[in-house]
Design an enzyme around this catalytic site. Structure first.
Site, mmCIF file in Angstrom:
data_model
loop_
_atom_site.group_PDB
_atom_site.id
_atom_site.type_symbol
_atom_site.label_atom_id
_atom_site.label_comp_id
_atom_site.label_asym_id
_atom_site.label_seq_id
_atom_site.Cartn_x
_atom_site.Cartn_y
_atom_site.Cartn_z
ATOM 1 N N GLU A 196 62.261 61.470 -25.369
ATOM 2 C CA GLU A 196 63.564 62.132 -25.242
ATOM 3 C C GLU A 196 63.999 62.239 -23.785
ATOM 4 O OE1 GLU A 196 65.208 62.366 -27.775
ATOM 5 O OE2 GLU A 196 64.125 63.194 -29.486
ATOM 6 N N ALA A 197 63.057 62.458 -22.902
ATOM 7 C CA ALA A 197 63.395 62.544 -21.477
ATOM 8 C C ALA A 197 63.886 61.202 -20.948
ATOM 9 C CB ALA A 197 62.186 63.021 -20.679
#
EC number: 3.2.2.22
Length: 278
Positions: A196-197
Site C-alpha cells: 500500500e505504501a
C-alpha cells in the site's frame, strides 16, 4: 524390438513424469529477483526502499504524469526482504502485476519454510521458495483480503504502522509454530507498509522514519487502500487538457471515496504512488 537401453530410458522418463505430477513441488522453481530489502534497524532507509519498489514495477511511460505499474514483466513474481537481523529475515512473495503479497518464507528448525494465503493456487505457489519442501510448504486458513486479515488479526485502525511494530510482528512468527492471529497481524502491517505504501505516497509519507514512532491507520488511509482500482480507473478515463499540470482532466468530477473528494487529477496525483495497471 526394444533394446534394454531403450526400455530403461522409457521407464525412467515415465517415472520422472509420474513423480512430477504427484510431487509438483519437485519441479524446479524459477530463480526470482529480490526487488527490494528493508533493514528494520535502519528505518531512515524506508522511503528509499519504497522508491526502489516503485521503480522496479513502474512502466516506462506515465499516465497523466503519474507512474503506473507495467503490464509486462520478464518475470511476474519476485521477492521482498524484511530484515530484523543476520539470523532473522522474512521474505515476501510478491506478484509484480499488482504488488499483492501472496505469502512469506522463514527458517524453522534449520529448514526453509513457506506460508501461502488460502486463495493462492499451487501453480502460483510453486514459483516461490524452492528451499521449502514437503510439509514445510503450508497453506494458511485465510486469504489476503482485508476482510479475512482483520477478522483474524484485528482491525486496521487497531494495528498502528511503524518500523518497530513491523519488526516485532516478525519476531512473533519467525521460526515458530503457525499462529493465525500473529500471522494475520504481521500481514496487516507488511501489506500496508510495503504494497500500500508503494501504491500511495499518502501512506508512505505517513510512516515514521523513527524506529519507535507509529501512525494510526485512519479512515483516509483505509479509503485509499480499498479504492486503488477506482482511483486508477478515474485517471485512465480522464480527458486531455491543455490547462492542467497533468495535461489531464477528470471525465467525471468529483471522484468520491469517503472521506476523500477528488475534483482534479492533480489532487489524485498528490496521494498516488503508482496507478494500478490498466
Amino acid at each position: 524390438m526394444l533394446t534394454t537401453t531403450k526400455v530403461f530410458f522409457l521407464l525412467l522418463t515415465t517415472w520422472i513424469t509420474w513423480y512430477a505430477i504427484v510431487n509438483p513441488q519437485s519441479r524446479a522453481a524459477p530463480t526470482l529477483e529480490t526487488i527490494a530489502s528493508l533493514d528494520l534497524n535502519n528505518p531512515t532507509t524506508y522511503l528509499s526502499f519504497i522508491t526502489n519498489i516503485r521503480t522496479k514495477v513502474a512502466d516506462k511511460t506515465e499516465q497523466c504524469t503519474i507512474q503506473k505499474i507495467s503490464k509486462t514483466f520478464t518475470q511476474r513474481y519476485s521477492y521482498i526482504d524484511l530484515i530484523v537481523s543476520s539470523t532473522q529475515k522474512i521474505t515476501l512473495a510478491i506478484d509484480m502485476a499488482d504488488l499483492y503479497v501472496l505469502g512469506y518464507s522463514d527458517i524453522a528448525n534449520n529448514k526453509g519454510r513457506a506460508f501461502f494465503f488460502k486463495d493462492v493456487t499451487e501453480a502460483v505457489a510453486n514459483n516461490f521458495f524452492p528451499g521449502a519442501t514437503g510439509t514445510n510448504r503450508i497453506k494458511l486458513t485465510f486469504t489476503g483480503s482485508y476482510g479475512d486479515l482483520e477478522k483474524n488479526g484485528g482491525l486496521r485502525k487497531d494495528n498502528p504502522l511503524g518500523i518497530f511494530r513491523l519488526e516485532n510482528s516478525i519476531v512473533n512468527i519467525y521460526g515458530k509454530a503457525g499462529d493465525v492471529k500473529k500471522q494475520a497481524k504481521f500481514f496487516l502491517l507488511a501489506i500496508q507498509m510495503v504494497s500500500e505504501a508503494a501504491r500511495f505516497k499518502y501512506i508512505s509519507d505517513k510512516i515514521p522514519s523513527e524506529k519507535y514512532e507509529e501512525v494510526t491507520v485512519d479512515e483516509y488511509m483505509t479509503a485509499l487502500e480499498n479504492n486503488w482500482a477506482k482511483l486508477s480507473t478515474a485517471v485512465y478515463n480522464s480527458k486531455p487538457s491543455t490547462t492542467t499540470a497533468t495535461k489531464c482532466q477528470l471525465a467525471t468530477s468529483p471522484v468520491t471515496i469517503s472521506p476523500w473528494i477528488f475534483k482534479t487529477v492533480e489532487e489524485i496525483k498528490l496521494v498516488m504512488g503508482l496507478l494500478k495497471s490498466s
